[in-house]
Scaffold this active site. Structure first.
Site, PDB file in Angstrom:
ATOM      1  N   SER A  37       0.807  -1.305  -0.023  1.00 31.66           N
ATOM      2  CA  SER A  37       0.119   0.090  -0.118  1.00 31.66           C
ATOM      3  C   SER A  37       0.728   1.323  -0.024  1.00 31.66           C
ATOM      4  O   SER A  37       0.344   2.251  -0.624  1.00 31.66           O
ATOM      5  CB  SER A  37      -1.023   0.097   1.150  1.00 31.66           C
ATOM      6  OG  SER A  37      -0.107  -0.351   2.714  1.00 31.66           O
ATOM      7  N   GLY A  72      -2.095  -4.179   0.840  1.00 33.37           N
ATOM      8  CA  GLY A  72      -2.276  -5.374   1.588  1.00 33.37           C
ATOM      9  C   GLY A  72      -1.104  -6.394   0.944  1.00 33.37           C
ATOM     10  O   GLY A  72      -1.126  -7.668   1.783  1.00 33.37           O
ATOM     11  N   ASN A 101       3.741  -5.636   5.755  1.00 37.64           N
ATOM     12  CA  ASN A 101       2.623  -6.318   6.123  1.00 37.64           C
ATOM     13  C   ASN A 101       2.873  -7.758   6.583  1.00 37.64           C
ATOM     14  O   ASN A 101       2.093  -8.338   7.527  1.00 37.64           O
ATOM     15  CB  ASN A 101       1.438  -6.750   4.696  1.00 37.64           C
ATOM     16  CG  ASN A 101       0.841  -5.426   4.264  1.00 37.64           C
ATOM     17  OD1 ASN A 101       0.459  -4.572   5.391  1.00 37.64           O
ATOM     18  ND2 ASN A 101       0.934  -5.106   3.059  1.00 37.64           N
ATOM     19  N   ASP A 182      -4.664   6.509  10.115  1.00 35.73           N
ATOM     20  CA  ASP A 182      -4.268   5.436  10.680  1.00 35.73           C
ATOM     21  C   ASP A 182      -2.974   5.406  11.228  1.00 35.73           C
ATOM     22  O   ASP A 182      -2.753   4.353  12.093  1.00 35.73           O
ATOM     23  CB  ASP A 182      -4.433   4.229   9.612  1.00 35.73           C
ATOM     24  CG  ASP A 182      -3.490   4.460   8.456  1.00 35.73           C
ATOM     25  OD1 ASP A 182      -2.668   5.332   8.439  1.00 35.73           O
ATOM     26  OD2 ASP A 182      -3.984   3.524   7.280  1.00 35.73           O
ATOM     27  N   HIS A 185      -0.057   5.022   7.184  1.00 33.34           N
ATOM     28  CA  HIS A 185       0.205   5.322   5.737  1.00 33.34           C
ATOM     29  C   HIS A 185       0.623   6.747   5.575  1.00 33.34           C
ATOM     30  O   HIS A 185      -0.395   7.651   6.019  1.00 33.34           O
ATOM     31  CB  HIS A 185      -1.155   5.018   4.855  1.00 33.34           C
ATOM     32  CG  HIS A 185      -1.194   3.532   4.852  1.00 33.34           C
ATOM     33  ND1 HIS A 185      -2.136   2.922   5.586  1.00 33.34           N
ATOM     34  CD2 HIS A 185      -0.704   2.653   4.045  1.00 33.34           C
ATOM     35  CE1 HIS A 185      -2.190   1.664   5.547  1.00 33.34           C
ATOM     36  NE2 HIS A 185      -1.233   1.380   4.322  1.00 33.34           N
TER      37      HIS A 185
END
Length: 209
Positions: A37, A72, A101, A182, A185
């Site tokens: 991402s 992801g 991830n 979040d 990111h």
């Protein structure tokens, strides 16, 4: 004689046009970005992401940019897709931005390293030069796991003699206004800083062709 002269003139015109076309549009070589991402412009417009900004800078070097990043994505997923990507795009250069991830999900470090190693090996077998982007994770799984995770990237870079970008996210991760809500990111305003961190290694790789 007139027919022969016309044929010669036609050949000359075609040859001139082909020479001009070749000079104006030399064959483009591809740079492949295999990421998650962070490179897939998560939470923003695709054209705002650091890979899109990279594509703009590389146009003057006649380098085509293929962004094969998926939000992801794990190292296992990237490895599974790699053979088809190499076959389709035949990249001259590969940037690997994977592993985050895996770490966030607590995957075994050894397996992550094996996956990254296989991606590097496949790239090098295809005669592509590689840049590996180092990743960092929160200490959710303890100090040992976090340390082994961060050490995996320089170890791979040393083993396979590839360029390493160790501080890709560090310059923006400590700035709350550069991150999305979040906290994981980077936002659109941080994308130029990400490119700035990666650009010297990418430029050196492209110019070394």
């Amino acid at each position: 004689m007139k027919i022969a002269h016309s044929i010669c003139l036609l050949i000359t015109i075609v040859a001139t046009q082909l020479a001009f076309a070749d000079k104006a549009s030399p064959q483009t070589q591809n740079l492949l970005v295999l990421g998650d991402s962070i490179s897939a412009a998560y939470g923003m417009k695709p054209e705002e992401g650091w890979v899109a900004l990279l594509e703009e800078k590389l146009q003057q070097y006649n380098v085509g940019t293929v962004n094969a990043s998926i939000s992801g994505e794990t190292t296992a997923g990237g490895l599974a897709r790699m053979p088809a990507l190499i076959e389709q795009y035949k990249p001259r250069w590969v940037i690997i931005e994977l592993g985050g991830n895996d770490g966030l999900r607590g995957y075994p470090i050894g397996k992550m390293k094996d996956n990254l190693a296989s991606i590097i090996e496949q790239s090098q077998a295809a005669k592509a030069q590689v840049v590996l982007i180092g990743m960092q994770i929160p200490p959710n799984y303890g100090k040992r796991y976090t340390r082994l995770f961060s050490e995996a990237f320089p170890e791979l870079a040393e083993k396979y003699k590839v360029s390493l970008i160790p501080t890709f996210l560090e310059s923006v991760a400590v700035k709350p206004d550069a991150m999305q809500s979040d906290g994981i990111h980077p936002n659109a305003s941080a994308q130029s800083a990400l490119l700035e961190a990666a650009w010297p290694s990418i430029l050196a790789m492209v110019q070394a062709q």
